[in-house]
Design a protein around this motif. Sequence first.
Motif, short mmCIF file in Angstrom:
data_model
loop_
_atom_site.label_atom_id
_atom_site.label_comp_id
_atom_site.label_asym_id
_atom_site.label_seq_id
_atom_site.Cartn_x
_atom_site.Cartn_y
_atom_site.Cartn_z
N PHE A 263 0.83 -1.21 0.00
CA PHE A 263 0.00 0.00 0.00
C PHE A 263 0.87 1.26 0.00
O PHE A 263 0.84 2.07 0.92
N SER A 264 1.68 1.36 -1.01
CA SER A 264 2.47 2.57 -1.21
C SER A 264 2.35 2.95 -2.68
O SER A 264 1.68 2.27 -3.45
N PHE A 265 3.03 4.04 -3.04
CA PHE A 265 2.80 4.57 -4.40
C PHE A 265 3.99 4.39 -5.33
O PHE A 265 3.88 4.69 -6.51
N ILE A 266 5.12 3.94 -4.82
CA ILE A 266 6.24 3.62 -5.71
C ILE A 266 6.32 2.11 -5.89
O ILE A 266 6.48 1.60 -7.00
N CYS A 267 6.16 1.39 -4.75
CA CYS A 267 6.29 -0.06 -4.81
C CYS A 267 5.37 -0.71 -5.85
O CYS A 267 5.79 -1.66 -6.52
N PRO A 268 4.12 -0.24 -6.00
CA PRO A 268 3.26 -0.96 -6.96
C PRO A 268 3.79 -0.92 -8.37
O PRO A 268 3.58 -1.85 -9.15
N TYR B 214 4.70 10.84 -6.86
CA TYR B 214 4.83 9.65 -6.00
C TYR B 214 5.32 10.04 -4.61
O TYR B 214 4.88 9.49 -3.61
N VAL B 215 6.27 10.98 -4.59
CA VAL B 215 6.83 11.40 -3.30
C VAL B 215 5.76 12.09 -2.46
O VAL B 215 5.63 11.83 -1.27
N VAL B 216 4.96 12.93 -3.10
CA VAL B 216 3.87 13.61 -2.39
C VAL B 216 2.88 12.58 -1.85
O VAL B 216 2.45 12.65 -0.70
N GLN B 217 2.54 11.61 -2.68
CA GLN B 217 1.60 10.57 -2.25
C GLN B 217 2.14 9.80 -1.05
O GLN B 217 1.43 9.56 -0.07
N GLU B 218 3.43 9.44 -1.12
CA GLU B 218 4.03 8.68 -0.03
C GLU B 218 4.07 9.51 1.26
O GLU B 218 3.80 9.00 2.34
N GLU B 219 4.42 10.79 1.13
CA GLU B 219 4.51 11.63 2.32
C GLU B 219 3.13 11.85 2.95
O GLU B 219 2.98 11.86 4.17
N LEU B 220 2.14 12.02 2.08
CA LEU B 220 0.77 12.20 2.59
C LEU B 220 0.29 10.92 3.27
O LEU B 220 -0.35 10.96 4.33
N LEU C 9 -7.75 10.84 -3.73
CA LEU C 9 -7.34 12.24 -3.94
C LEU C 9 -6.53 12.38 -5.23
O LEU C 9 -6.62 13.40 -5.92
N SER C 10 -5.77 11.35 -5.54
CA SER C 10 -4.90 11.42 -6.71
C SER C 10 -5.67 11.47 -8.02
O SER C 10 -5.11 11.81 -9.06
N ARG C 11 -6.95 11.13 -7.97
CA ARG C 11 -7.74 11.23 -9.20
C ARG C 11 -7.88 12.69 -9.64
O ARG C 11 -8.13 12.97 -10.80
N ALA C 12 -7.79 13.60 -8.68
CA ALA C 12 -7.81 15.03 -9.01
C ALA C 12 -6.52 15.62 -8.46
O ALA C 12 -6.44 15.93 -7.26
N LEU D 232 -5.14 16.57 -4.53
CA LEU D 232 -4.00 15.90 -3.88
C LEU D 232 -2.97 16.92 -3.42
O LEU D 232 -2.53 16.90 -2.27
N PHE D 233 -2.61 17.84 -4.32
CA PHE D 233 -1.53 18.77 -4.00
C PHE D 233 -1.97 19.79 -2.94
O PHE D 233 -1.19 20.13 -2.06
N SER D 234 -3.21 20.26 -3.03
CA SER D 234 -3.64 21.25 -2.02
C SER D 234 -3.74 20.58 -0.65
O SER D 234 -3.40 21.18 0.37
N THR D 235 -4.19 19.32 -0.61
CA THR D 235 -4.25 18.60 0.67
C THR D 235 -2.85 18.40 1.22
O THR D 235 -2.60 18.59 2.41
N ALA D 236 -1.93 18.01 0.32
CA ALA D 236 -0.54 17.79 0.76
C ALA D 236 0.08 19.09 1.27
O ALA D 236 0.77 19.10 2.29
N GLU D 237 -0.18 20.19 0.57
CA GLU D 237 0.39 21.48 0.98
C GLU D 237 -0.07 21.84 2.40
O GLU D 237 0.71 22.30 3.23
#
Lengths: 175, 243
Positions: free
Chosen positions: A43-48, B96-102, B123-126, B130-135
Amino acid sequence: MLKPGDSAPLFDLPCAFDGKLSHLNLDGIRSELVVLFFYPRDFSFICPTEVIGFHKAQPAFKAEHTSIVGVSVDDAESHRRWAHELGGVSYPLLADAGGRLAQAYGVFDEKESVALRATFVLDRARTVAYCVASPINVGRSVSETLRVVRAIRTGQLCPADWEPGGDFGPADHKF
Amino acid sequence: MAALNPAEKRRTFERLGSVREIVFGIQDGVLTTAGVLAGLSGAVSGRSQVILAALASTAAGALSMGAGAYLGTRAETQVMRNQLELVRRESASQPYVVQEELLAALAREGLSREAGYRIVKLLSRAPAALFSTAEQKLYGLSDAAFGNATVDGLLMGVAFLIGALVPLLPFVLISSVREGLTAGIATTAIVLFAVGYVFEGLLAGERAPIFAGFRFLAIALGAAAIGYFVGLLIAPIGAASVG
Protein backbone atom coordinates in the motif's frame (compact mmCIF):
# COMPACT_ATOMS: atom_id res chain seq x y z
CA MET A 1 24.45 -6.24 1.88
CA LEU A 2 25.33 -9.60 0.41
CA LYS A 3 27.51 -9.61 -2.68
CA PRO A 4 27.86 -11.92 -5.69
CA GLY A 5 29.29 -15.26 -4.62
CA ASP A 6 27.73 -15.19 -1.12
CA SER A 7 25.40 -18.01 -0.18
CA ALA A 8 21.79 -16.87 -0.15
CA PRO A 9 20.27 -17.10 3.34
CA LEU A 10 17.46 -19.65 3.36
CA PHE A 11 13.90 -18.70 4.20
CA ASP A 12 10.68 -20.41 5.11
CA LEU A 13 8.09 -17.70 5.48
CA PRO A 14 4.35 -17.07 5.13
CA CYS A 15 3.37 -15.64 1.80
CA ALA A 16 0.42 -14.60 -0.32
CA PHE A 17 0.14 -16.16 -3.73
CA ASP A 18 -2.73 -16.49 -6.16
CA GLY A 19 -5.16 -14.89 -3.70
CA LYS A 20 -4.36 -17.37 -0.92
CA LEU A 21 -2.15 -17.45 2.15
CA SER A 22 0.61 -20.02 2.08
CA HIS A 23 4.24 -20.74 3.00
CA LEU A 24 7.30 -20.64 0.80
CA ASN A 25 10.84 -21.82 1.38
CA LEU A 26 13.85 -21.26 -0.80
CA ASP A 27 14.64 -24.96 -1.00
CA GLY A 28 11.20 -25.58 -2.45
CA ILE A 29 11.78 -23.34 -5.48
CA ARG A 30 12.83 -25.52 -8.41
CA SER A 31 13.58 -22.91 -11.07
CA GLU A 32 17.10 -22.36 -12.37
CA LEU A 33 17.34 -18.79 -11.10
CA VAL A 34 15.42 -16.85 -8.48
CA VAL A 35 14.82 -13.11 -8.51
CA LEU A 36 14.30 -12.08 -4.89
CA PHE A 37 13.29 -8.46 -4.66
CA PHE A 38 12.77 -6.54 -1.45
CA TYR A 39 10.46 -3.53 -1.35
CA PRO A 40 9.58 -1.22 1.57
CA ARG A 41 5.84 -1.56 2.11
CA ASP A 42 2.52 -2.73 0.74
CA PHE A 43 0.00 0.00 0.00
CA SER A 44 2.47 2.57 -1.21
CA PHE A 45 2.80 4.57 -4.40
CA ILE A 46 6.24 3.62 -5.71
CA CYS A 47 6.29 -0.06 -4.81
CA PRO A 48 3.26 -0.96 -6.96
CA THR A 49 5.06 0.19 -10.09
CA GLU A 50 7.74 -2.38 -9.31
CA VAL A 51 5.37 -5.11 -8.15
CA ILE A 52 3.23 -4.63 -11.26
CA GLY A 53 6.35 -4.36 -13.41
CA PHE A 54 7.57 -7.77 -12.25
CA HIS A 55 4.04 -9.13 -12.63
CA LYS A 56 3.87 -8.00 -16.25
CA ALA A 57 7.35 -9.32 -16.97
CA GLN A 58 6.73 -12.65 -15.21
CA PRO A 59 6.19 -14.63 -18.46
CA ALA A 60 9.53 -13.37 -19.77
CA PHE A 61 11.25 -14.41 -16.52
CA LYS A 62 9.48 -17.76 -16.64
CA ALA A 63 10.80 -18.28 -20.16
CA GLU A 64 14.27 -17.80 -18.64
CA HIS A 65 13.49 -20.49 -16.03
CA THR A 66 13.50 -17.84 -13.35
CA SER A 67 11.11 -17.50 -10.41
CA ILE A 68 10.21 -14.14 -8.94
CA VAL A 69 9.65 -13.61 -5.21
CA GLY A 70 8.73 -10.27 -3.65
CA VAL A 71 9.47 -9.53 0.02
CA SER A 72 8.42 -6.82 2.44
CA VAL A 73 7.90 -6.52 6.19
CA ASP A 74 4.10 -6.58 5.81
CA ASP A 75 2.16 -9.66 6.89
CA ALA A 76 0.78 -12.22 4.46
CA GLU A 77 -2.80 -10.97 4.77
CA SER A 78 -1.66 -7.48 3.87
CA HIS A 79 0.15 -8.96 0.87
CA ARG A 80 -3.02 -10.78 -0.18
CA ARG A 81 -5.11 -7.61 0.01
CA TRP A 82 -2.40 -5.57 -1.67
CA ALA A 83 -2.12 -8.07 -4.53
CA HIS A 84 -5.91 -7.99 -4.88
CA GLU A 85 -5.79 -4.17 -4.93
CA LEU A 86 -3.27 -4.33 -7.76
CA GLY A 87 -5.46 -6.68 -9.76
CA GLY A 88 -3.52 -9.85 -8.95
CA VAL A 89 0.18 -10.63 -8.74
CA SER A 90 1.56 -13.69 -10.54
CA TYR A 91 4.32 -14.55 -8.04
CA PRO A 92 4.49 -15.01 -4.25
CA LEU A 93 4.89 -12.07 -1.87
CA LEU A 94 6.81 -13.13 1.25
CA ALA A 95 5.88 -11.82 4.69
CA ASP A 96 9.14 -10.85 6.36
CA ALA A 97 7.63 -9.64 9.65
CA GLY A 98 10.30 -7.91 11.69
CA GLY A 99 12.59 -7.77 8.66
CA ARG A 100 14.77 -10.73 9.67
CA LEU A 101 15.22 -11.90 6.09
CA ALA A 102 16.05 -8.36 4.99
CA GLN A 103 18.61 -8.22 7.79
CA ALA A 104 20.08 -11.55 6.68
CA TYR A 105 20.52 -10.11 3.18
CA GLY A 106 21.88 -6.89 4.62
CA VAL A 107 19.15 -4.69 3.17
CA PHE A 108 17.18 -3.68 6.26
CA ASP A 109 16.68 0.03 6.93
CA GLU A 110 16.82 0.16 10.73
CA LYS A 111 15.54 3.72 10.92
CA GLU A 112 12.41 3.09 8.87
CA SER A 113 12.07 -0.58 9.88
CA VAL A 114 11.53 -1.58 6.26
CA ALA A 115 13.57 -3.30 3.59
CA LEU A 116 15.50 -1.26 1.07
CA ARG A 117 14.66 -1.55 -2.63
CA ALA A 118 17.10 -4.36 -3.23
CA THR A 119 17.12 -7.05 -5.89
CA PHE A 120 19.04 -10.33 -5.74
CA VAL A 121 19.39 -12.87 -8.51
CA LEU A 122 20.20 -16.27 -7.05
CA ASP A 123 21.77 -18.92 -9.23
CA ARG A 124 21.11 -22.64 -9.32
CA ALA A 125 23.34 -23.22 -6.28
CA ARG A 126 21.41 -20.44 -4.53
CA THR A 127 24.37 -18.20 -4.28
CA VAL A 128 24.05 -14.53 -5.09
CA ALA A 129 24.78 -13.99 -8.78
CA TYR A 130 23.74 -10.34 -8.91
CA CYS A 131 22.54 -7.72 -6.47
CA VAL A 132 21.53 -4.09 -6.61
CA ALA A 133 19.85 -1.61 -4.25
CA SER A 134 18.01 1.56 -5.20
CA PRO A 135 17.29 4.64 -3.08
CA ILE A 136 14.04 4.36 -1.15
CA ASN A 137 12.31 6.88 -3.44
CA VAL A 138 13.54 5.50 -6.77
CA GLY A 139 11.96 2.45 -8.32
CA ARG A 140 14.19 -0.20 -9.80
CA SER A 141 14.36 -1.32 -13.40
CA VAL A 142 12.54 -4.57 -14.12
CA SER A 143 13.91 -4.66 -17.67
CA GLU A 144 17.47 -4.36 -16.36
CA THR A 145 16.84 -7.27 -14.00
CA LEU A 146 15.58 -9.33 -16.93
CA ARG A 147 18.59 -8.34 -19.02
CA VAL A 148 20.93 -9.45 -16.21
CA VAL A 149 19.05 -12.75 -15.83
CA ARG A 150 19.43 -13.41 -19.54
CA ALA A 151 23.10 -12.49 -19.40
CA ILE A 152 23.74 -14.78 -16.42
CA ARG A 153 22.00 -17.66 -18.20
CA THR A 154 24.38 -17.40 -21.16
CA GLY A 155 27.21 -18.45 -18.90
CA GLN A 156 29.43 -16.24 -21.06
CA LEU A 157 31.30 -13.01 -20.53
CA CYS A 158 28.77 -10.35 -21.45
CA PRO A 159 30.04 -6.85 -22.20
CA ALA A 160 28.39 -3.66 -21.00
CA ASP A 161 24.81 -3.17 -22.13
CA TRP A 162 24.76 -6.66 -23.55
CA GLU A 163 21.40 -7.64 -24.97
CA PRO A 164 20.19 -11.03 -26.21
CA GLY A 165 21.71 -11.68 -29.63
CA GLY A 166 24.73 -9.56 -28.84
CA ASP A 167 28.35 -10.76 -28.93
CA PHE A 168 29.87 -12.66 -26.02
CA GLY A 169 33.35 -12.51 -24.67
CA PRO A 170 35.31 -15.68 -23.83
CA ALA A 171 33.66 -17.45 -20.89
CA ASP A 172 36.97 -18.17 -19.16
CA HIS A 173 37.89 -14.49 -18.95
CA LYS A 174 37.27 -13.29 -15.44
CA PHE A 175 37.67 -9.56 -15.90
CA MET B 1 -26.87 22.78 18.10
CA ALA B 2 -26.27 25.27 15.27
CA ALA B 3 -25.28 23.79 11.94
CA LEU B 4 -21.64 24.23 11.07
CA ASN B 5 -21.28 26.73 8.27
CA PRO B 6 -17.78 26.22 6.81
CA ALA B 7 -17.85 29.46 4.81
CA GLU B 8 -18.80 31.48 7.89
CA LYS B 9 -16.19 29.62 9.97
CA ARG B 10 -13.56 30.36 7.36
CA ARG B 11 -14.41 34.08 7.45
CA THR B 12 -14.22 33.97 11.26
CA PHE B 13 -10.77 32.37 11.13
CA GLU B 14 -9.61 34.95 8.61
CA ARG B 15 -10.85 37.76 10.87
CA LEU B 16 -9.17 36.17 13.87
CA GLY B 17 -5.95 36.21 11.86
CA SER B 18 -5.92 39.97 12.53
CA VAL B 19 -5.88 39.55 16.31
CA ARG B 20 -2.09 39.70 16.31
CA GLU B 21 -2.06 43.14 14.65
CA ILE B 22 -4.82 44.50 16.92
CA VAL B 23 -3.27 43.26 20.17
CA PHE B 24 0.24 44.21 19.13
CA GLY B 25 -0.88 47.66 17.95
CA ILE B 26 -2.96 48.51 21.02
CA GLN B 27 -0.40 47.17 23.43
CA ASP B 28 2.45 48.98 21.75
CA GLY B 29 0.46 52.21 21.41
CA VAL B 30 -0.58 52.18 25.06
CA LEU B 31 2.85 51.17 26.34
CA THR B 32 4.89 53.50 24.18
CA THR B 33 2.72 56.51 24.92
CA ALA B 34 2.42 55.72 28.63
CA GLY B 35 6.18 55.24 28.69
CA VAL B 36 6.74 58.57 26.93
CA LEU B 37 4.34 60.36 29.29
CA ALA B 38 5.81 58.76 32.37
CA GLY B 39 9.39 59.24 31.25
CA LEU B 40 9.01 62.85 30.13
CA SER B 41 6.92 63.76 33.16
CA GLY B 42 9.89 62.75 35.24
CA ALA B 43 12.43 64.50 33.01
CA VAL B 44 10.67 67.62 31.67
CA SER B 45 8.84 70.18 33.76
CA GLY B 46 6.58 71.69 31.05
CA ARG B 47 3.25 69.89 30.54
CA SER B 48 2.82 71.14 26.95
CA GLN B 49 6.25 69.80 26.03
CA VAL B 50 5.23 66.39 27.32
CA ILE B 51 1.97 66.48 25.34
CA LEU B 52 3.72 67.57 22.15
CA ALA B 53 6.34 64.87 22.51
CA ALA B 54 3.65 62.26 23.16
CA LEU B 55 1.68 63.41 20.10
CA ALA B 56 4.78 63.25 17.95
CA SER B 57 5.57 59.84 19.35
CA THR B 58 1.98 58.71 18.66
CA ALA B 59 2.03 59.88 15.04
CA ALA B 60 5.47 58.44 14.37
CA GLY B 61 4.59 55.20 16.15
CA ALA B 62 1.31 54.69 14.31
CA LEU B 63 2.94 55.34 10.93
CA SER B 64 5.98 53.27 11.72
CA MET B 65 4.01 50.33 13.11
CA GLY B 66 1.51 50.46 10.24
CA ALA B 67 4.26 50.60 7.64
CA GLY B 68 6.17 47.87 9.46
CA ALA B 69 3.16 45.58 9.54
CA TYR B 70 2.45 46.27 5.85
CA LEU B 71 6.03 45.61 4.78
CA GLY B 72 6.39 42.62 7.08
CA THR B 73 3.22 40.92 5.85
CA ARG B 74 4.08 41.77 2.24
CA ALA B 75 7.56 40.27 2.55
CA GLU B 76 6.23 37.22 4.39
CA THR B 77 3.53 36.69 1.78
CA GLN B 78 5.99 36.98 -1.10
CA VAL B 79 8.43 34.55 0.51
CA MET B 80 5.66 32.10 1.38
CA ARG B 81 4.11 32.31 -2.10
CA ASN B 82 7.50 31.65 -3.62
CA GLN B 83 7.95 28.63 -1.36
CA LEU B 84 4.46 27.41 -2.20
CA GLU B 85 5.26 27.73 -5.89
CA LEU B 86 8.45 25.70 -5.41
CA VAL B 87 6.51 23.03 -3.52
CA ARG B 88 3.91 22.93 -6.30
CA ARG B 89 6.58 22.49 -8.97
CA GLU B 90 8.25 19.71 -6.96
CA SER B 91 4.89 18.05 -6.37
CA ALA B 92 4.05 18.11 -10.06
CA SER B 93 7.38 16.56 -10.98
CA GLN B 94 7.37 13.99 -8.15
CA PRO B 95 3.76 13.02 -7.45
CA TYR B 96 4.83 9.65 -6.00
CA VAL B 97 6.83 11.40 -3.30
CA VAL B 98 3.87 13.61 -2.39
CA GLN B 99 1.60 10.57 -2.25
CA GLU B 100 4.03 8.68 -0.03
CA GLU B 101 4.51 11.63 2.32
CA LEU B 102 0.77 12.20 2.59
CA LEU B 103 0.28 8.50 3.26
CA ALA B 104 2.88 8.62 6.03
CA ALA B 105 1.20 11.72 7.53
CA LEU B 106 -2.19 9.98 7.58
CA ALA B 107 -0.60 6.89 9.17
CA ARG B 108 0.94 9.09 11.89
CA GLU B 109 -2.54 10.44 12.62
CA GLY B 110 -3.86 6.95 13.26
CA LEU B 111 -5.18 5.70 9.91
CA SER B 112 -4.17 2.22 8.84
CA ARG B 113 -1.77 2.10 5.92
CA GLU B 114 -4.41 0.50 3.76
CA ALA B 115 -7.07 3.11 4.62
CA GLY B 116 -4.61 5.94 4.08
CA TYR B 117 -3.60 4.46 0.75
CA ARG B 118 -7.21 4.40 -0.43
CA ILE B 119 -7.74 8.03 0.61
CA VAL B 120 -4.57 9.21 -1.15
CA LYS B 121 -5.46 7.15 -4.20
CA LEU B 122 -8.89 8.78 -4.35
CA LEU B 123 -7.34 12.24 -3.94
CA SER B 124 -4.90 11.42 -6.71
CA ARG B 125 -7.74 11.23 -9.20
CA ALA B 126 -7.81 15.03 -9.01
CA PRO B 127 -4.18 16.21 -8.77
CA ALA B 128 -5.27 19.67 -7.61
CA ALA B 129 -7.02 18.08 -4.62
CA LEU B 130 -4.00 15.90 -3.88
CA PHE B 131 -1.53 18.77 -4.00
CA SER B 132 -3.64 21.25 -2.02
CA THR B 133 -4.25 18.60 0.67
CA ALA B 134 -0.54 17.79 0.76
CA GLU B 135 0.39 21.48 0.98
CA GLN B 136 -1.89 22.00 3.96
CA LYS B 137 -1.19 18.73 5.72
CA LEU B 138 2.52 18.37 5.09
CA TYR B 139 3.77 21.94 4.96
CA GLY B 140 0.99 23.99 6.60
CA LEU B 141 0.86 26.09 3.43
CA SER B 142 -2.25 27.30 1.66
CA ASP B 143 -3.45 30.35 -0.23
CA ALA B 144 -5.86 31.14 2.62
CA ALA B 145 -3.03 31.32 5.15
CA PHE B 146 -1.49 34.41 3.60
CA GLY B 147 -2.16 37.73 5.28
CA ASN B 148 -3.32 40.89 3.54
CA ALA B 149 -0.53 43.45 3.81
CA THR B 150 -2.81 46.50 3.42
CA VAL B 151 -5.30 45.27 6.02
CA ASP B 152 -2.52 44.31 8.42
CA GLY B 153 -0.82 47.70 8.01
CA LEU B 154 -4.04 49.66 8.54
CA LEU B 155 -5.09 47.56 11.51
CA MET B 156 -1.71 47.88 13.17
CA GLY B 157 -1.55 51.66 12.63
CA VAL B 158 -5.12 52.32 13.79
CA ALA B 159 -4.72 49.96 16.77
CA PHE B 160 -1.55 51.80 17.77
CA LEU B 161 -3.35 55.14 17.47
CA ILE B 162 -6.26 53.96 19.60
CA GLY B 163 -3.88 52.49 22.14
CA ALA B 164 -1.89 55.72 22.27
CA LEU B 165 -5.03 57.77 23.01
CA VAL B 166 -5.74 55.73 26.14
CA PRO B 167 -3.04 57.33 28.35
CA LEU B 168 -2.81 60.52 26.31
CA LEU B 169 -6.43 61.73 26.55
CA PRO B 170 -6.60 61.90 30.37
CA PHE B 171 -3.21 63.61 30.41
CA VAL B 172 -4.45 66.23 27.94
CA LEU B 173 -7.81 66.74 29.63
CA ILE B 174 -6.51 67.02 33.20
CA SER B 175 -4.43 70.13 33.84
CA SER B 176 -2.31 68.72 36.66
CA VAL B 177 0.66 66.70 35.37
CA ARG B 178 0.65 64.38 38.36
CA GLU B 179 -3.13 63.80 38.25
CA GLY B 180 -3.15 63.52 34.47
CA LEU B 181 -0.36 60.98 34.59
CA THR B 182 -2.13 59.05 37.33
CA ALA B 183 -5.38 59.03 35.35
CA GLY B 184 -3.50 58.08 32.19
CA ILE B 185 -1.83 55.18 33.93
CA ALA B 186 -5.16 54.14 35.42
CA THR B 187 -6.91 54.08 32.01
CA THR B 188 -3.84 52.36 30.60
CA ALA B 189 -4.12 49.69 33.26
CA ILE B 190 -7.84 49.20 32.63
CA VAL B 191 -7.44 48.97 28.86
CA LEU B 192 -4.43 46.66 29.05
CA PHE B 193 -6.28 44.42 31.48
CA ALA B 194 -9.28 44.45 29.13
CA VAL B 195 -7.14 43.58 26.10
CA GLY B 196 -5.55 40.67 27.96
CA TYR B 197 -8.91 39.59 29.36
CA VAL B 198 -10.64 39.62 25.96
CA PHE B 199 -7.93 38.45 23.55
CA GLU B 200 -5.76 36.19 25.68
CA GLY B 201 -8.55 35.09 27.99
CA LEU B 202 -12.03 34.93 26.47
CA LEU B 203 -11.18 34.48 22.79
CA ALA B 204 -8.30 32.12 23.57
CA GLY B 205 -10.68 29.97 25.63
CA GLU B 206 -8.75 30.24 28.88
CA ARG B 207 -10.60 28.90 31.90
CA ALA B 208 -9.70 31.92 34.01
CA PRO B 209 -9.50 34.91 31.64
CA ILE B 210 -9.00 37.21 34.60
CA PHE B 211 -5.48 35.83 35.00
CA ALA B 212 -4.78 36.57 31.34
CA GLY B 213 -5.89 40.13 31.99
CA PHE B 214 -3.60 40.50 34.99
CA ARG B 215 -0.69 38.90 33.15
CA PHE B 216 -1.07 41.37 30.30
CA LEU B 217 -1.38 44.21 32.76
CA ALA B 218 1.70 43.16 34.74
CA ILE B 219 3.90 43.18 31.65
CA ALA B 220 2.55 46.54 30.53
CA LEU B 221 2.83 48.30 33.87
CA GLY B 222 6.26 46.80 34.40
CA ALA B 223 7.46 48.44 31.17
CA ALA B 224 5.84 51.77 32.09
CA ALA B 225 7.40 51.73 35.56
CA ILE B 226 10.82 51.04 34.08
CA GLY B 227 10.31 53.93 31.64
CA TYR B 228 9.43 56.24 34.49
CA PHE B 229 12.52 55.31 36.50
CA VAL B 230 14.74 55.68 33.43
CA GLY B 231 13.29 59.20 33.08
CA LEU B 232 14.17 59.95 36.69
CA LEU B 233 17.68 58.67 36.10
CA ILE B 234 18.33 60.79 33.00
CA ALA B 235 16.72 63.95 34.47
CA PRO B 236 20.03 65.19 35.96
CA ILE B 237 21.69 64.89 32.52
CA GLY B 238 18.95 67.03 30.96
CA ALA B 239 19.22 69.61 33.73
CA ALA B 240 23.01 69.80 33.36
CA SER B 241 22.87 70.31 29.58
CA VAL B 242 20.24 73.07 29.95
CA GLY B 243 22.28 74.77 32.69
